[in-house]
Design an enzyme around this catalytic site. Structure first.
Site, short mmCIF file in Angstrom:
data_model
loop_
_atom_site.label_atom_id
_atom_site.label_comp_id
_atom_site.label_asym_id
_atom_site.label_seq_id
_atom_site.Cartn_x
_atom_site.Cartn_y
_atom_site.Cartn_z
N GLU A 1 9.47 -8.47 -10.12
CA GLU A 1 8.77 -7.28 -9.63
C GLU A 1 8.48 -6.30 -10.77
OE1 GLU A 1 11.32 -5.92 -6.40
OE2 GLU A 1 10.36 -7.35 -5.05
N ASP B 1 13.49 -12.22 1.17
CA ASP B 1 13.96 -10.86 0.92
C ASP B 1 14.51 -10.17 2.16
OD1 ASP B 1 14.46 -8.58 -0.47
OD2 ASP B 1 12.39 -7.90 -0.58
N GLU C 1 16.92 -2.33 5.26
CA GLU C 1 15.56 -2.04 4.78
C GLU C 1 14.48 -2.61 5.71
OE1 GLU C 1 14.91 -3.53 0.84
OE2 GLU C 1 12.74 -3.31 0.97
#
Ligand code: BDP
Length: 707
Positions: free
Chosen positions: A280, A359, A387
């Protein structure tokens, strides 16, 4: 009851259970003249017993063996003072034993930290009115039981929902480290032994003189709880001074050795480093055509003389791969990057692997990398901060999700290979391994942003200690410690918690299709369209007739073949793959029949209605606790549950309408798109508002909202 004491409230109990009446009033904390975990254990026992049982309690640093006392200390200190204890032979690093007799309680740790863990366990038993008599020996299953705090230097927390950072503000370590100590206390009480204090997306300014000095203060605050500090590193840190960060350049190596030595001067017991490289946009060794092992080993050499470890993240992928290619698959990235490096990492490197190959989704197949590394120590990374699971505006008790992964048997070499046994080091005979949890704890009095979310932090610590514990047992201990003994409270919170993951999965993404949140920005709320055609590789490949990622060996991305043969055979076969992972591995028509005999599309429709209905019922259930829980926490959580109930309807209708719109297949129960009692805002006479077309369309009924 603002939540700041978490589950360590030490609320008064009326002693009725076995032995609680006999708890002695003298504490002997052996050799505890200075601040240390045993000293802390003595203080904690005094505060806990006096508060829970309303007794006057004294602490002494030595004591006579034949008077009534709670004796706490290391095995060595006990042997020196009183002679041998046979049961202590069973103790391993950080382990403890509690020997409880009517007039004496002996709490011994293999080391100081273990003694503190024993004291916390004994206090937990008293607080739950459930002191067990006889000898109780407990050893942790994994040496690494850390949290990874994603705190930024500016004081924000990446993916944290509990306020500002406890550790940093305006670019520096905070002056007041009280909160760091309080947090370490909570973590130690569930067996956590390390905290990486800064974000994996790390900033090189952490290594300034002022901040290294600050790290020393944070470590000092946490040390009395046996919690060691660790730090995340930015791989390119030497670049500013050296103009390079090539891990095979001796100058770079020397630069890291030097800064590492400086940190150890301030933090002599630093646990180690955590590194996110080539992921990332983060820098890493691949920039110089070096391997990830070259990168990891550079840090390993720097910390080795100090006994430190390097947690090197397997979360490496290129976030620019394109959707156009049917065989490209982010889920393959970990294996592509790491499998050929097995055995090439130094002994003090641990490869830290997220539970699934993508993820932290609401459901993923377990990462196949756990089974592919036999000569490398590994740890599992679990996100305690939800998240992708409602960000603590929804409540999801995560232990059942984690346990499904931990208990998954990957059958490496056709032998039992449960993930929980791989990461402890047991399966492949590795010296290191364990757990990294990402809590996102902040300065909010509730720590995580919601009282109920704390069951996840509690459960994380408990499972890292002993993954064989049951989700519901862990939960019920937490409920008693957090909310007391009322049976109705216990039953209701247990029921809500145990139904919470199925509910959230029900109204978000089903059948392994991933969570279907907005993927590009918030990771919150429904936005299934964002899951295709994005650079992040989180794809569901939803068309008008078919849906799902084809990860088969023959026609798809080949990901199913990343698993050991017995598992690959199941995941590669559309008929053998369990329903809940069907769309993770296969691309099928909406009309395909599941093992449950429903079609895929009807399953979507039904699951979304059922999930949202559960969320509605949670409000009623919580309301039934009024008066049985203090007002402060009751109202705080009622607000959350009410929000969740409303948002679950947004989820339900968005996702169902999205798939209805794509497939044009009617809901057998005639609910999707059919809301007889709903009056659309845009159908009203609007004064000062006008209607507009919403994007993504499915988040507004009839494509339209008003503004
Ligand atoms: C993703 C998060 C991002 C993290 C990244 C990671 O959205 O904020 O930096 O994982 O784990 O889930 O590195």
């Amino acid at each position: 009851e603002d939540g700041s004491r978490g589950w360590l409230r030490y609320a008064p109990v009326r002693p009725t259970g076995h032995n609680t009446l006999d708890v002695p009033s003298t504490i002997v904390a052996l050799n505890s003249t200075k601040i240390s975990p045993v000293f802390t254990a003595g203080q904690e026992l005094r505060n806990g017993i006096s508060s829970i049982l309303a007794k006057n309690v004294q602490v002494r640093a030595d004591g006579c063996s034949n008077s009534s006392a709670v004796i706490v200390g290391t095995v060595d200190a006990y042997r020196a003072a009183y002679g041998d204890v046979k049961e202590a032979e069973a103790l391993e690093d950080d382990g403890y034993l509690i020997h409880s007799t009517p007039d004496k309680v002996i709490i011994l740790g293999c080391n100081e930290r273990g003694a503190l863990y024993g004291a916390f366990e004994y206090l937990s038993q008293i607080a739950r009115n459930n002191v067990t008599s006889g000898v109780h020996v407990s050893n942790p299953q994994a040496p690494i039981r850390w949290t990874n705090e994603w705190d930024n230097m500016d004081g924000t927390i990446e993916r944290g929902y509990g306020g500002a950072s406890n550790f940093f503000r305006d670019g520096y370590v905070v002056d007041n480290v009280t909160r760091a100590a309080e947090y370490a206390r909570l973590l130690a009480s569930v067996g956590i032994n390390g905290v990486v204090v800064n974000n994996v997306n790390a900033n090189a300014t952490l290594l300034s003189d002022r901040n290294v000095e600050g790290l020393g203060r944070l470590a000092d605050a946490m040390r009395p709880y046996g919690v060691q500090l660790g730090v995340s590193l930015n791989f390119a840190s030497p670049n500013a001074t050296l103009g390079t960060f090539d891990p095979l350049d001796p100058k770079v190596d020397a630069w890291w050795a030097n800064i590492t030595n400086q940190i150890y001067k301030k933090v002599p017991d630093m646990a180690g480093f955590l590194v996110k490289a080539n992921s990332e946009g983060q820098p890493g060794p691949l920039t110089y055509n070096r391997t990830l092992a070259d990168g990891a080993n550079m840090f390993a050499r720097a910390v080795a003389p100090h006994g430190g470890v390097v947690m090197f993240r397997a979360f490496v992928y290129d976030n620019h791969i394109t959707y156009a290619n049917w065989t490209s698959d982010r889920a393959n990235a970990q294996l592509e990057f790491f499998q050929h490096l097995d055995g090439k990492f130094d002994e003090n490197v641990v490869v830290q692997i997220k539970y699934g190959p993508i993820d932290f989704q609401v459901r993923e197949a377990p990462s196949p990398l756990f089974a592919a590394l036999h000569n490398t120590s590994t740890a599992i990374e679990l996100q305690v901060t939800p998240e992708y699971l409602g960000q603590n505006c929804h409540f999801v008790y995560l232990a059942p999700l984690w346990k499904e992964i931990l208990d998954f048997d990957l059958r490496a070499e056709s032998r039992p290979s449960k993930i929980k046994d791989i990461i402890t080091g047991e399966r492949f005979k590795r010296p290191l391994g364990g757990y990294a949890g990402v809590p996102g704890a902040g300065t909010n009095t509730t720590w995580l942003g919601s009282h109920m979310a704390m069951s996840n932090l509690y459960a994380y610590g408990k499972l890292a200690w002993d993954a064989s514990l049951g989700s519901e047992d862990i939960l019920q201990d937490w409920i008693r410690l957090t909310f007391g003994f009322d049976q109705k409270v216990l039953d209701t919170i247990t029921d809500i918690s145990m139904r919470s993951w199925p509910a959230y999965e029900g109204y978000s993404g089903n059948l392994g299709v991933q969570t279907l949140t907005d993927i590009l920005y918030t990771h919150f709320g429904p936005n299934p369209a964002s899951q295709d055609n994005n650079g992040w590789g989180q794809w569901l490949r939803a068309g008008n007739v078919t849906i799902g990622m084809d990860r088969t060996i023959e026609n798809g991305t080949g990901n199913a073949g990343n698993y050991p043969p017995e598992i690959a055979e199941i995941f590669n076969d559309v008929d053998k793959t369990p329903d809940n992972l069907l769309l993770w591995f296969h691309h099928v028509p909406y009309t395909r029949r599941l093992k449950s005999n429903k079609t895929v599309i009807q399953h979507f429709y039904d699951a979304h209605y059922e999930g949202a209905a559960s969320a509605q019922s949670f409000v009623k259930q919580w309301e039934s606790l009024e008066g049985k829980i203090d007002k402060e926490r009751y109202e705080h959580q009622l607000f959350r549950q009410t929000y969740q109930a409303g948002h679950s309807l947004v989820w339900r209708d968005s996702i169902n309408e999205y798939f209805y719109n794509l497939s044009r297949i009617e809901d057998e129960s005639n609910r999707v798109g059919n809301h007889p009692y709903r009056i659309e805002a845009e159908s009203m006479d609007l004064d000062g508002y006008k209607s507009y077309v919403v994007n993504p369309f499915e988040t507004a009924s009839g494509f339209t909202a008003i503004v």
